[in-house]
Design a protein around this motif. Structure first.
Motif, short mmCIF file in Angstrom:
data_model
loop_
_atom_site.label_atom_id
_atom_site.label_comp_id
_atom_site.label_asym_id
_atom_site.label_seq_id
_atom_site.Cartn_x
_atom_site.Cartn_y
_atom_site.Cartn_z
N ALA A 142 0.87 -1.18 0.00
CA ALA A 142 0.00 0.00 0.00
C ALA A 142 0.90 1.23 0.00
N GLY A 143 0.64 2.14 -0.94
CA GLY A 143 1.39 3.39 -1.00
C GLY A 143 0.50 4.55 -0.62
N GLN A 144 1.04 5.46 0.18
CA GLN A 144 0.28 6.67 0.53
C GLN A 144 0.51 7.69 -0.57
N ARG A 145 -0.58 8.14 -1.18
CA ARG A 145 -0.49 9.08 -2.29
C ARG A 145 0.23 10.35 -1.87
N ILE A 146 1.15 10.78 -2.71
CA ILE A 146 1.94 11.97 -2.42
C ILE A 146 1.11 13.24 -2.53
N ASP A 147 -0.01 13.16 -3.27
CA ASP A 147 -0.84 14.35 -3.49
C ASP A 147 -2.03 14.43 -2.54
N SER A 148 -1.96 13.70 -1.42
CA SER A 148 -3.03 13.81 -0.42
C SER A 148 -3.07 15.25 0.10
N PRO A 149 -4.25 15.88 0.12
CA PRO A 149 -4.32 17.27 0.59
C PRO A 149 -3.91 17.39 2.05
N PRO A 150 -3.20 18.47 2.41
CA PRO A 150 -2.81 18.67 3.81
C PRO A 150 -4.05 18.70 4.70
N GLY A 151 -3.96 18.02 5.84
CA GLY A 151 -5.08 18.00 6.77
C GLY A 151 -6.12 16.93 6.47
N ALA A 152 -6.10 16.37 5.26
CA ALA A 152 -7.05 15.31 4.90
C ALA A 152 -6.51 13.97 5.38
N ALA A 153 -7.41 13.01 5.51
CA ALA A 153 -6.98 11.66 5.86
C ALA A 153 -6.05 11.15 4.75
N PRO A 154 -4.99 10.43 5.11
CA PRO A 154 -4.09 9.94 4.07
C PRO A 154 -4.81 9.02 3.09
N ALA A 155 -4.50 9.15 1.82
CA ALA A 155 -5.08 8.30 0.78
C ALA A 155 -4.05 7.23 0.42
N TRP A 156 -4.44 5.98 0.63
CA TRP A 156 -3.57 4.85 0.33
C TRP A 156 -4.13 4.11 -0.88
N GLN A 157 -3.25 3.56 -1.69
CA GLN A 157 -3.71 2.75 -2.82
C GLN A 157 -2.61 1.81 -3.28
N MET A 158 -2.99 0.92 -4.19
CA MET A 158 -2.04 0.02 -4.81
C MET A 158 -1.57 0.66 -6.11
N PRO A 159 -0.43 0.22 -6.65
CA PRO A 159 0.05 0.80 -7.91
C PRO A 159 -0.98 0.62 -9.03
#
Length: 162
Positions: free
Chosen positions: A26-43
């Motif tokens: 699982a990778g945490q998306r680098i473009d997750s907005p500040p303050g938002a819950a982290p967005a994780w996804q698969m490649p």
């Protein structure tokens, strides 16, 4: 307002990368907005013109994780295409407004390398950090509009997952 029904789906691939225990990358998306819950996804990513889906899966895996095909073993793929629609707030804003969502072919690869072979600091990084998690944790961590896709993919590969 964009009429979603008039737009095609963007052809893509997704990669379920599992370790020897059956845990999922699982990778945490680098473009997750500040303050938002982290967005994780698969490649995952688009299929280039003339590219076969399996080749696109190997390419996307390398582009997003640094993992080369000699460090994975092909296990399986989804039988058909899995689709999702973009939520209204993203429709017309992503991918140049050309698509209503994605149609994806998913591939299951077993990782045969070492964790040190995973290098997310790629030329165009997608992830800020990564971890191995259970398939159920992965489904719970994905953005809501992709959850049905992840549910279906996990069901397809359940026998191989922790």
């Amino acid at each position: 307002m964009v009429d979603a029904e008039s737009l095609p789906y963007r052809p893509c691939v997704g990669v379920v990368l599992i370790d020897a225990r059956g845990l999922v990358f699982a990778g945490q998306r680098i473009d997750s907005p500040p303050g938002a819950a982290p967005a994780w996804q698969m490649p995952q990513g688009g299929i280039d013109e003339g590219e076969k889906p399996r080749e696109a899966a190997y390419r996307e895996l390398w582009e997003e994780t640094g993992v080369t095909r000699d460090k994975v073993e092909f296990v399986g793929k989804t039988h058909g295409w899995v689709t999702y629609d973009l939520p209204p707030e993203l429709l017309g804003r992503v991918w140049g407004g050309k698509y209503r969502g994605q149609k994806q072919k998913w591939f299951l690869f077993r990782f045969t390398g070492q964790d040190s072979d995973i290098r997310i600091a790629t030329e165009h990084p997608e992830f800020s950090t990564w971890r191995w998690i259970t398939a159920d944790e992965m489904v719970d961590s994905i953005v809501p509009f992709k959850r049905a896709v992840y549910d279906e993919v996990v069901r397809s590969f359940r026998a191989y997952l922790a």
